[in-house]
Design a protein around this motif. Structure first.
Motif, PDB file in Angstrom:
ATOM      1  N   PRO A 693      35.015  39.572  33.418  1.00  0.00           N
ATOM      2  CA  PRO A 693      34.008  38.699  32.804  1.00  0.00           C
ATOM      3  C   PRO A 693      32.827  39.507  32.275  1.00  0.00           C
ATOM      4  O   PRO A 693      32.454  40.533  32.851  1.00  0.00           O
ATOM      5  N   TYR A 767      36.292  33.628  26.554  1.00  0.00           N
ATOM      6  CA  TYR A 767      37.372  34.538  26.920  1.00  0.00           C
ATOM      7  C   TYR A 767      38.319  34.767  25.748  1.00  0.00           C
ATOM      8  O   TYR A 767      38.626  33.857  24.974  1.00  0.00           O
ATOM      9  N   SER A 788      35.944  38.331  28.756  1.00  0.00           N
ATOM     10  CA  SER A 788      34.849  37.725  27.999  1.00  0.00           C
ATOM     11  C   SER A 788      33.819  38.806  27.707  1.00  0.00           C
ATOM     12  O   SER A 788      33.588  39.704  28.529  1.00  0.00           O
TER      13      SER A 788
END
Length: 790
Positions: A693, A767, A788
């Protein structure tokens, strides 16, 4: 004098407040046993903790529900919040978990054949549903023979019990019970020792937590028995899907899905752990409730009993932190003993971030479709004709007037519910003899048909909402029913508005095979990302979960409605509850072939060999018609025959999971393990997928693969990747050389955000997906990537 007399009262105020605190069940968890105490000493040790917060020894003993003594060190007891808080502050206590009822939702003659596991070359009784005998099925039959159909493997199912009289649980022709089995056959109401056999080798039930939550058990209110017997149907369905015997001629009501029903590992043994019960005085349509403390006791016993696989079709709509999640804690202890734990992802899709059971030591399963459909038909008076989904055999004799529910509703119904066909909402004088268009939303699908029948209707068109999309779930309705998509709903509404005498005719459903495209990801399957730790990509995999035929309880109607008096030996049900035991059955076969493989190795084998394309050789689609992302599909649709020979596996030990736990606050579980000063990032857990992330710059991900390839011991694997948009993905080294089976090789995946890409505000944090693989002449070891950008 008056002032002095207040002191006793002031002293009593905290005591009275404490007494007034509502008691509830908490699990006090100490982590792993040190191994220095006998079972009775462990229970006394747990009592000592209770005595430290209770007024008397009698109160302490009365408050105890379970003492977890086998693998899990802890106890469940009735405590006040203040008492729970005092215990949680003790250094030796890992966590205190407030009991959370988990409500499972419905969370096969075709499914195993669909993935290439067909027992027989021909089936003269049902030739229409067979594929040609091609190489895929020859491979499948070889795989089943090599696995001995799961013989010797014990699968523990934690659910609502079992209906032992079902043909799916016959022990005819089975050999003796494995010597490794240490469990019992617990007797109870309508369940005695003779109900266990060489197939159902053990059965237990757990009700202490349930009774503390809902009061003393009452057969009438609870619609259940205090025993391992399944009066609900869900437990029998999941158990037979995983390891049921092959039953020729099985079908649902009306003869739908007729064929040979079988579990994935039909000769594997079954151990039943009933921890789920009906909510008193409620219809069962919404599912049963499973208490945290009861499930943890079941897992603790299953580990001690000697099971090889634990199948749990149970979850929550919002996942709990790992330290507060009884299933996650129990599964970690099971994994240490090389027991594979499989759990359902949940039925809260397609909304993102709804996934249940996200712990990396659990194999989390989403749901996909089969190539079998139940097709009926709808004809309107203007000639418009469309095929519809339907598993009702009820027939209409002729065209009937068509009405929209919102136009025939009793006064006073809320505007947003007028089209829902809720109980007692329709005016019989305006519905009698008519077909009613009802929309999904509030209320159950079956309940809408019941309301149409109550009001005198002869048929129902059940329209999906935009949230449900184009996928429809089949049910056994009480009137002739056609299930239609939102686009068709618009056509019908327009026809009703513009035609003076709208009419409709509903054709009964028929079973249709080779329905394309398949598989698809189901609309209800819960999606990622993993909200507890986005560094772990979930779900892991998908398996058939839509309209699955399997064994049912002889005490419950197929619709689970009290008004339904029909009885079915086999029932068609949908949910990730159904996809989970498909993977459990496949794992039983893999354990039989590779008994020394770890839980992580088996997960890796399933994930890296999964299907990414459908039967039209196109990417597997999501409900929006676009290729499904790993947050819906995981690594793909499971393919057991390929998983038996994956080439390379990403293995992970118990200690590597403890190290991972340090990164997410799950610490002090094992007295022999302490978190290091510098904790590695969670994405470095040796997982068969990668999730990063908020990537900003460069991240180096470490992985290790083990050579388990068949054939020549020497092999060379080449790296390949399709990076997510805006990212570069490289491997160092990009070639792996192996000289022997069992050899391990480490590598690094260098993930770098491309600086030249200019993102707008909506792209940031979204994402992007890709994959990487290692390939030799015989194997493709594929892993999904989700990233992401910050």
């Amino acid at each position: 004098m008056k002032l002095t007399s207040l002191f006793p009262l002031l002293f009593l105020i905290p005591l009275l407040a404490s007494c007034a605190e509502k008691k509830q069940v908490y699990i006090v968890y100490f982590g792993e046993h040190k191994g220095d105490k006998a079972l009775h000493e462990i229970e006394e040790h747990h009592h000592s903790y209770l005595q430290s917060v209770k007024e008397t020894e009698e109160e302490a003993r009365a408050s105890l529900l379970y003492s977890y003594k086998h693998s899990i060190n802890g106890f469940a007891a009735e405590l006040t919040p203040n008492e729970a808080s005092r215990l949680e502050k003790l250094e030796e206590v890992v966590s205190v978990i407030e009991s959370h009822p988990r409500k499972y939702e419905t969370h096969t003659t075709r499914s195993w054949e669909f993935v290439g596991l067909d027992e027989e070359e021909t089936d003269s009784d049902f030739p229409s549903q067979k594929y040609e005998v091609d190489d895929r099925f020859r491979v499948g039959r070889t795989f089943l023979r090599k696995a001995k159909h799961g013989d010797g493997i014990i699968v523990g199912v934690i659910d609502s019990g079992v209906w032992p009289e079902s043909r799916s649980f016959s022990d005819k022709g089975m050999g003796p019970i494995p010597k490794s089995w240490k469990g019992i056959c617990q007797t109870g109401v309508a369940f005695n020792s003779s109900h266990c056999n060489r197939k159902i080798i053990g059965a237990r039930y757990y009700v202490k937590g349930y009774e503390r939550a809902y009061g003393s058990f009452n057969v009438t209110a609870n619609k259940d028995n205090l025993s391992p017997r399944d009066l609900d149907g869900h437990g029998s369905h999941t158990a037979s899907t995983a390891v049921g015997r092959r039953v020729i001629g099985a079908s649902a009501l009306g003869g739908f899905a007729k064929g040979s029903a079988s579990g994935g590992a039909p000769l594997a043994r079954l151990a039943i752990y009933k921890a789920c019960w009906a909510i008193p005085n409620e219809e069962k349509v919404g599912g049963n409730t499973c208490l945290e403390e009861d499930m943890l006791a079941a897992i603790d016993d299953a580990i001690a009993d000697g099971v090889h696989v634990i199948s749990i079709s149970i979850g929550t709509s919002s996942p709990l932190p790992f330290s507060k999640d009884g299933i996650a804690i129990g599964a970690l202890h099971a994994m240490k003993r090389n027991i594979v734990v499989v759990a359902s992802a949940g039925n809260s899709g397609p909304k993102p971030g709804t996934l249940s059971n996200p712990a990396p030591w659990i194999i989390t399963v989403g749901a996909s479709t089969l190539d079998r459909a139940f097709v009926g038909g709808l004809v309107l008076g203007n000639g418009y004709t469309i095929k519809t989904e339907s598993i009702t055999a009820l027939k209409m004799d002729k065209f009937a007037p068509l009405v929209y529910a919102a136009n025939v509703v009793v006064p006073g119904i809320a505007l947003n519910n007028t089209s829902q066909c809720l109980p007692n909402s329709l005016i019989p004088e305006l519905v009698k003899g008519k077909v009613v268009l009802c929309l999904r939303g509030a209320g159950s699908r079956v309940g809408k048909g019941i309301e149409v029948k109550r009001a005198g209707g002869v048929g129902m068109i059940l329209g999906n909402s935009l949230a449900n999309g184009d996928q429809v779930t089949s049910d056994f309705h009480f009137v002739a029913t056609a299930l239609v998509t939102p686009a068709v709903v618009e056509k019908i509404l327009n026809y009703i508005k513009t035609d003076k005498k709208p009419m409709a005719f509903i054709k009964p459903g028929e079973t249709v095979y080779k329905h394309q495209p398949a598989p698809l990801v189901t609309v209800f399957s819960s999606r990622g990302p993993n909200v507890l730790d986005p560094n772990i990509l979930k779900p892991d995999i998908t398996a058939p979960g839509m309209n699955i035929l399997a064994a049912w309880s002889g005490a419950d109607a197929p619709t689970k409605m009290s008004i339904d008096t029909r009885v079915a030996d086999y029932n068609i049900v949908s949910g990730t509850s159904m996809s989970c035991p498909h993977v459990s059955g496949a794992i039983a076969l893999l354990k039989a072939i590779h008994p020394k493989w770890s839980s992580a190795a088996i997960r890796s084998a399933l994930m890296t060999t999964a299907w990414m394309t459908n039967d039209e050789k196109k990417p597997i689609q999501d409900t929006n018609g676009l290729p499904a992302s790993p947050f819906a599909l995981g690594s793909g649709h499971f393919r057991p025959t390929k998983a038996a020979d994956p080439g390379l596996v990403y293995d992970a030990s118990y200690r590597s999971y403890l190290l991972y736990g340090c990164s997410v606050g799950l610490t002090n579980i094992d007295p022999t393990f302490k978190c290091p000063t510098k904790i590695p990032p969670g994405y470095n857990l040796n997982y068969p997928s990668i999730a990063i992330p908020n990537l900003n710059g460069t991240v180096i991900v470490k992985r290790i693969v083990t050579n388990v390839g068949s054939g020549n011991s020497t092999s060379t694997y080449l790296f390949n990747a399709k990076p997510p948009s805006g990212v570069s993905v490289k491997a160092v080294p990009n070639v792996l050389f192996f000289n022997r089976i069992g050899e391990k090789k480490g590598f690094q995946i260098v993930v770098k955000a491309r600086k030249h890409k200019v993102m707008n505000a909506t792209e940031k944090g979204q994402y992007q997906f890709g994959w990487f693989s290692w390939t030799d002449r015989d194997h493709v070891v594929r892993s999904p990537i989700a990233i992401s950008l910050a």
